[in-house]
Design an enzyme around this catalytic site. Structure first.
Site, PDB file in Angstrom:
ATOM      1  N   GLY A 282       3.334   7.120   7.172  1.00  0.00           N
ATOM      2  CA  GLY A 282       1.991   6.654   7.549  1.00  0.00           C
ATOM      3  C   GLY A 282       2.068   5.209   7.998  1.00  0.00           C
ATOM      4  O   GLY A 282       2.075   4.885   9.187  1.00  0.00           O
ATOM      5  N   CYS A 349     -19.010 -12.337  -1.722  1.00  0.00           N
ATOM      6  CA  CYS A 349     -19.243 -12.965  -3.022  1.00  0.00           C
ATOM      7  C   CYS A 349     -18.361 -12.367  -4.106  1.00  0.00           C
ATOM      8  O   CYS A 349     -18.847 -11.677  -5.014  1.00  0.00           O
ATOM      9  CB  CYS A 349     -20.714 -12.844  -3.390  1.00  0.00           C
ATOM     10  SG  CYS A 349     -21.715 -13.778  -2.258  1.00  0.00           S
ATOM     11  N   GLU A 350     -17.100 -12.569  -4.003  1.00  0.00           N
ATOM     12  CA  GLU A 350     -16.133 -12.112  -5.002  1.00  0.00           C
ATOM     13  C   GLU A 350     -14.998 -13.134  -5.031  1.00  0.00           C
ATOM     14  O   GLU A 350     -14.498 -13.544  -3.964  1.00  0.00           O
ATOM     15  CB  GLU A 350     -15.514 -10.762  -4.599  1.00  0.00           C
ATOM     16  CG  GLU A 350     -16.457  -9.600  -4.564  1.00  0.00           C
ATOM     17  CD  GLU A 350     -16.716  -8.972  -5.926  1.00  0.00           C
ATOM     18  OE1 GLU A 350     -15.980  -9.259  -6.890  1.00  0.00           O
ATOM     19  OE2 GLU A 350     -17.687  -8.208  -6.015  1.00  0.00           O
TER      20      GLU A 350
HETATM   21  N1  LLP Z   1       2.731  11.319   1.658  1.00  0.00           N
HETATM   22  C1  LLP Z   1       2.047  11.254   0.512  1.00  0.00           C
HETATM   23  C2  LLP Z   1       2.005  12.420  -0.358  1.00  0.00           C
HETATM   24  C3  LLP Z   1       1.369  10.071   0.160  1.00  0.00           C
HETATM   25  O1  LLP Z   1       0.716  10.013  -0.978  1.00  0.00           O
HETATM   26  C4  LLP Z   1       1.422   8.960   1.037  1.00  0.00           C
HETATM   27  C5  LLP Z   1       0.730   7.719   0.710  1.00  0.00           C
HETATM   28  C6  LLP Z   1       2.137   9.075   2.243  1.00  0.00           C
HETATM   29  C7  LLP Z   1       2.794  10.273   2.517  1.00  0.00           C
HETATM   30  C8  LLP Z   1       2.244   7.962   3.246  1.00  0.00           C
HETATM   31  O2  LLP Z   1       2.867   6.860   2.736  1.00  0.00           O
HETATM   32  P1  LLP Z   1       3.221   5.635   3.707  1.00  0.00           P
HETATM   33  O3  LLP Z   1       4.293   6.091   4.660  1.00  0.00           O
HETATM   34  O4  LLP Z   1       2.001   5.261   4.415  1.00  0.00           O
HETATM   35  O5  LLP Z   1       3.695   4.570   2.789  1.00  0.00           O
HETATM   36  N2  LLP Z   1      -3.463   2.161   0.087  1.00  0.00           N
HETATM   37  C9  LLP Z   1      -2.119   1.746  -0.268  1.00  0.00           C
HETATM   38  C10 LLP Z   1      -1.089   2.803   0.057  1.00  0.00           C
HETATM   39  C11 LLP Z   1      -1.362   4.120  -0.624  1.00  0.00           C
HETATM   40  C12 LLP Z   1      -0.396   5.175  -0.210  1.00  0.00           C
HETATM   41  C13 LLP Z   1      -0.792   6.491  -0.746  1.00  0.00           C
HETATM   42  N3  LLP Z   1       0.066   7.558  -0.361  1.00  0.00           N
HETATM   43  C14 LLP Z   1      -1.814   0.427   0.446  1.00  0.00           C
HETATM   44  O6  LLP Z   1      -2.680  -0.092   1.125  1.00  0.00           O
HETATM   45  O7  LLP Z   1      -0.708  -0.092   0.301  1.00  0.00           O
END
Ligand code: LLP
Length: 425
Positions: A282, A349-350
């Site tokens: 992702g 406001c945080e």
């Molecule tokens: N596959 C699964 C099952 C996942 O849970 C995730 C991300 C991905 C793939 C993709 O991961 P990536 O390649 O994007 O690292 N909001 C957080 C990140 C949460 C990721 C959750 N799962 C942040 O902003 O760092």
């Protein structure tokens, strides 16, 4: 960070061929801007790296929609041949609407509802990644009722420390994700007796923003051993979903994983099993390709500190407030101004609405434009309208072309969404 597609030309920051200042004037600030060519190249990089080490039809990139689910971005990514990894009925709809074929969609997620599972099973997706025995039973029941066969994988928890921020780690035994790898064989044995279930895969995902190959290798070695054990017990495992999590260069000192080395490691550890490899990247596809352009509202000089208040805030990009994530901020125009030490903060406001603390920055004044870098992933998708701040506009840039890619939200549209029952008025 400065990248091939987001860089200075004649001291002015450009997103591909567009001057950041011009984009800010045209679309307002705060503003999410994405470099289309960058996204395309990032998605293709996975394909290229894996094509070097395994036959073309043996791996599928399933972009993790949660990182950024805008239809324009999904369309760009789909055109590189990628599928999608979704975690909700909503994301599934988004992927389908962007033209991604159900046979290229994997459905992950720790708590899928009955309704979501019914839709997924009807669509005959590439794979549903199961998170618990209860979910397996539920899928079996729904699939039987629909007279369908659900292709599933058990998402196993390999108990590996991904060496990342604890809030984005998912593969340790204390994390809520996956099924303890030690229980897997017993559950596959159960699944085999379920007539509407085809348990053909194993899935694993150990966390996000991972910068080292070693934890991946450890996790995949455990998965490889499991696949052998399963096969020895009569299970026909054909797919291994190796998850996502590859980190990006948020900080100058960060050294992201080399995809060629990663692909080679995957081949070395899993290649002999001759399975179809599914990947779920992702952040690494969209993260570095996006920035938030923001203007300085004012510079507040206190006795102890100088605060540069910008018009982007934690409601636009929550990662610094939520995970203490580092997002470098760079001026849209390079200047020879004297550098000052300041905190760069938002107007919400945080106390946690802080982007950078104690940063050395060229002296700023109201109206100056800056860019918060590495904001393409988990930026706009995690944004909110807290403090009645409409969500920032989003713009896609390709060469010298730019376009708004989400309808503008306004204070008026936010207020119009509220309902006041007669008995309140
Ligand atoms: N596959 C699964 C099952 C996942 O849970 C995730 C991300 C991905 C793939 C993709 O991961 P990536 O390649 O994007 O690292 N909001 C957080 C990140 C949460 C990721 C959750 N799962 C942040 O902003 O760092």
């Amino acid at each position: 960070m400065i990248t091939k597609h987001i860089k200075y030309k004649k001291n002015k920051l450009h997103i591909e061929g567009m001057d950041a200042e011009k984009l800010a004037e045209k679309y307002g600030t705060p503003l999410y801007c994405y470099a289309a060519t960058h996204i395309k190249e990032n998605a293709e990089a996975y394909k290229k790296a894996f094509a070097k080490v395994m036959p073309k039809n043996r791996f599928t990139v399933c972009y993790a929609v949660k990182a950024n689910s805008n239809q324009s971005l999904l369309t760009l990514i789909r055109k590189t041949g990628a599928g999608a990894d979704v975690v909700s009925g909503g994301e599934l709809q988004r992927a389908l609407t962007a033209g991604i074929a159900p046979q290229k969609i994997v459905y992950s997620g720790v708590g899928k509802s009955e309704k979501e599972l019914t839709a997924a099973i009807k669509l005959d997706l590439l794979q549903i990644n199961i998170e618990s025995e209860v979910e397996l039973e539920r899928i079996s029941r729904i699939a039987q009722k629909l007279r369908k066969t659900a292709r599933i994988a058990l998402r196993v928890n390999p108990d590996v420390d991904a060496k990342t921020h604890h809030k984005i780690s998912t593969g340790k035994k204390e994390d809520k994700f996956g099924i303890d790898i030690g229980d897997a064989l017993r559950i596959y044995n159960r699944a085999k007796k379920m007539p509407a279930i085809a348990a053909t895969g194993v899935a694993v995902h150990i966390g996000s923003q991972i910068l080292h190959i070693a934890p991946y290798k450890r996790a995949y070695q455990r998965v490889a051993k499991l696949v052998k054990d399963l096969r020895n017990n009569g299970h026909a495992i054909t797919t291994v979903d190796i998850g996502g999590g590859i980190g990006i260069r948020q900080h100058e000192k960060d050294m992201p994983i080399n995809l060629d080395a990663y692909a080679k490691m995957v081949r070395d550890v899993l290649g002999a099993l001759d399975v179809h490899i599914v990947m779920e990247p992702g952040r690494s596809i969209v993260g570095e390709a996006g920035v938030v352009l923001s203007r300085v509202v004012s510079v507040k000089k206190g006795h102890h500190k100088t605060f540069v208040i910008i018009d982007a805030a934690m409601n636009d990009l929550v990662r610094p407030a939520m995970y203490d994530a580092y997002h470098a901020i760079i001026p849209a125009k390079k200047s020879a101004r004297r550098r000052m030490t300041c905190d760069i903060v938002g107007p919400v406001c945080e106390t946690s609405d802080v982007f950078l603390k104690g940063e050395k920055f060229p002296a700023m004044q109201a109206g100056d434009l800056v860019a918060i870098t590495c904001a393409g992933a988990y930026g706009t998708v995690m944004s909110s309208t807290y403090n009645t701040r409409p969500r920032a506009n989003e713009v896609l840039v390709k060469g010298t072309k730019s376009a708004l890619i989400r309808k503008e939200e306004t204070v008026r549209s936010l207020i119009a969404a509220d309902i006041v029952p007669k008995w309140v008025a």
